[in-house]
Scaffold this motif. Structure first.
Motif, mmCIF file in Angstrom:
data_model
loop_
_atom_site.group_PDB
_atom_site.id
_atom_site.type_symbol
_atom_site.label_atom_id
_atom_site.label_comp_id
_atom_site.label_asym_id
_atom_site.label_seq_id
_atom_site.Cartn_x
_atom_site.Cartn_y
_atom_site.Cartn_z
ATOM 1 N N GLY A 133 113.528 9.662 44.893
ATOM 2 C CA GLY A 133 114.845 10.067 44.432
ATOM 3 C C GLY A 133 115.814 10.214 45.591
ATOM 4 N N ARG A 134 117.113 10.069 45.274
ATOM 5 C CA ARG A 134 118.152 10.089 46.311
ATOM 6 C C ARG A 134 118.261 11.452 46.982
ATOM 7 N N PRO A 135 118.190 11.488 48.312
ATOM 8 C CA PRO A 135 118.320 12.769 49.022
ATOM 9 C C PRO A 135 119.775 13.105 49.318
ATOM 10 N N ASP A 136 120.078 14.385 49.418
ATOM 11 C CA ASP A 136 121.381 14.772 49.930
ATOM 12 C C ASP A 136 121.304 14.781 51.454
ATOM 13 N N SER A 137 122.408 15.094 52.099
ATOM 14 C CA SER A 137 122.446 15.016 53.561
ATOM 15 C C SER A 137 121.490 16.007 54.219
ATOM 16 N N LYS A 138 121.324 17.186 53.614
ATOM 17 C CA LYS A 138 120.426 18.189 54.194
ATOM 18 C C LYS A 138 118.974 17.723 54.142
ATOM 19 N N MET A 139 118.572 17.175 53.002
ATOM 20 C CA MET A 139 117.207 16.675 52.872
ATOM 21 C C MET A 139 116.964 15.520 53.838
ATOM 22 N N ARG A 140 117.922 14.630 53.941
ATOM 23 C CA ARG A 140 117.778 13.486 54.832
ATOM 24 C C ARG A 140 117.638 13.944 56.287
ATOM 25 N N PHE A 142 116.574 16.847 57.379
ATOM 26 C CA PHE A 142 115.287 17.530 57.543
ATOM 27 C C PHE A 142 114.164 16.520 57.725
ATOM 28 N N LEU A 143 114.154 15.491 56.900
ATOM 29 C CA LEU A 143 113.095 14.491 56.994
ATOM 30 C C LEU A 143 113.141 13.755 58.320
ATOM 31 N N LYS A 144 114.312 13.346 58.745
ATOM 32 C CA LYS A 144 114.441 12.618 60.010
ATOM 33 C C LYS A 144 113.995 13.472 61.190
ATOM 34 N N ALA A 145 114.221 14.779 61.097
ATOM 35 C CA ALA A 145 113.858 15.670 62.189
ATOM 36 C C ALA A 145 112.364 15.946 62.251
ATOM 37 N N ASN A 146 111.659 15.726 61.150
ATOM 38 C CA ASN A 146 110.262 16.139 61.098
ATOM 39 C C ASN A 146 109.255 15.014 60.878
ATOM 40 N N PHE A 147 109.719 13.787 60.574
ATOM 41 C CA PHE A 147 108.802 12.688 60.309
ATOM 42 C C PHE A 147 109.268 11.415 60.997
ATOM 43 N N LYS A 148 108.321 10.693 61.565
ATOM 44 C CA LYS A 148 108.642 9.410 62.191
ATOM 45 C C LYS A 148 108.573 8.270 61.188
ATOM 46 N N LYS A 149 107.727 8.396 60.178
ATOM 47 C CA LYS A 149 107.560 7.351 59.164
ATOM 48 C C LYS A 149 108.035 7.909 57.825
ATOM 49 N N ILE A 150 109.105 7.314 57.277
ATOM 50 C CA ILE A 150 109.668 7.773 56.011
ATOM 51 C C ILE A 150 109.937 6.570 55.120
ATOM 52 N N ASP A 159 122.036 4.394 51.598
ATOM 53 C CA ASP A 159 122.534 3.927 52.885
ATOM 54 C C ASP A 159 121.733 4.600 53.985
ATOM 55 N N SER A 160 120.608 3.990 54.346
ATOM 56 C CA SER A 160 119.687 4.602 55.298
ATOM 57 C C SER A 160 118.824 3.530 55.926
ATOM 58 N N ASP A 161 118.233 3.862 57.083
ATOM 59 C CA ASP A 161 117.301 2.941 57.720
ATOM 60 C C ASP A 161 115.866 3.182 57.267
ATOM 61 N N PHE A 162 115.671 3.988 56.208
ATOM 62 C CA PHE A 162 114.343 4.168 55.626
ATOM 63 C C PHE A 162 113.887 2.859 54.970
#
Length: 341
Positions: A133-140, A142-150, A159-162
């Protein structure tokens, strides 16, 4: 942990556990029992002995229970009981398990608003994260800060490099509206979310391209839920209008709308046609059965796990987009408008 031990904890037979885990679509147990089995799998970190299977398929030994790897799962816009995302997570978990991985946790958007859960996520080591499901900016962030593979899976491109695994809800929406138009409907209402929602854009573009009248009063911005559909349809159908069909942005909304229509005295499909998107299992048990657009939910989960695990194993980084097909499921809730309409 063995299948027999999981069966004992779940209160079912080992064969039932095996069918639930290894054979999607077998309907070996109720949804409640399935949820309980998968919860036990996550909590115990169960991994099957896949050495022999891996040797047969790949010619090399795979991981054993002594060295499992884990992935995390986040539901960005909903809760864990949502039938659409529950089906995706089943595919994700089965494919992860088949490859010797465990899904360490599944957290909803509401869960992630709690500081203690966010802290637990930071401290729990997993190899990658699946975002449903589509993340908001806060979720996005958080994920980028804590995971290398998403990896992301859903009905809207983001609109993301995921890496992204999607089913084109824009075209699915146009297909739904076009089907209603083929039946002869011209007064077609929309029930669902509007902001950043590709299904709403698909509805608008279909109405325009089919040269159908666009009445803004027939568009109701409502949450994608049974309650949202019920409230929106009650509001819409209680007023004087010429609406003969409802396009609902998902099946839960459609099911709520059908309940409201019946209470108001509108017969489906004689007085009102209703169509949704998703094809959740409940669609086959509504009266009448709900016409919908089938989204390959379990396949979305399976492909999400496949690509995420491939990223983990190979280290590939170029973003990938995979689009799975949808199809129209004609059931009983849609028909040509009656002559009096």
């Amino acid at each position: 942990m063995t299948l027999k031990e999981i069966a004992s904890l779940a209160g079912v037979s080992p064969s039932t556990v095996s069918r639930v885990i290894n054979h999607p679509g077998s309907k070996a147990a109720s949804r409640k029992v399935e949820d309980k089995i998968w919860q036990i799998v996550r909590e115990t970190g169960y991994i099957p002995d896949i050495s022999a299977r891996s040797l047969k398929l790949h010619g090399t030994l795979g991981r054993t229970q002594d060295s499992p790897k884990a992935i995390g799962c986040f539901l960005a816009r909903t809760h864990t009981s949502d039938p659409f995302f529950s089906k995706i997570t089943r595919g994700l978990e089965r494919e992860a398990l088949r490859n010797g991985y465990t899904v360490k946790y599944i957290f909803s958007y509401q869960d992630m608003r709690q500081p203690d859960i966010r802290q637990a996520v930071r401290q729990t080591k997993v190899e990658g994260a699946a975002l449903l499901g589509r993340p908001d900016s806060k979720m996005r962030s958080f994920l980028k800060a804590n995971f290398k593979k998403i990896i992301y899976a859903g009905l809207n491109n983001i609109d993301s490099d995921f890496d992204q695994i999607t089913c084109n809800a824009y075209l699915a929406s146009k297909t739904a509206v076009s089907y209603l138009a083929e039946l002869g409907h011209t007064q077609i209402a929309y029930l669902g979310e509007q902001k950043n929602e590709i299904r709403y854009r698909g509805y608008l573009d279909a109405i325009s391209q089919l040269a159908l009248p666009l009445n803004r009063e027939y568009i109701i911005d409502t949450p994608l839920s049974t309650e949202g559909g019920y409230q929106a349809a009650t509001r819409l159908l209680s007023s004087e209008n010429n609406i003969t069909a409802l396009f609902c942005a998902n099946d839960l909304t459609a099911i709520g709308a059908m309940k409201a229509a019946k209470e108001i005295g509108r017969s489906i499909p004689q007085d009102l046609s209703v169509i949704g998107i998703d094809d959740i299992e409940t669609c086959q048990y509504t009266k009448p059965m709900l016409t919908t657009i089938h989204i390959p939910m379990e396949n979305l989960g399976t492909m999400t796990a496949k690509i995420l695990i491939d990223r983990i194993e190979t280290g590939k980084r170029i973003p990938m987009k995979v689009e799975l097909p949808f199809r129209l499921i004609r059931r009983d809730s849609c028909a040509a408008p009656s002559p009096k309409q």
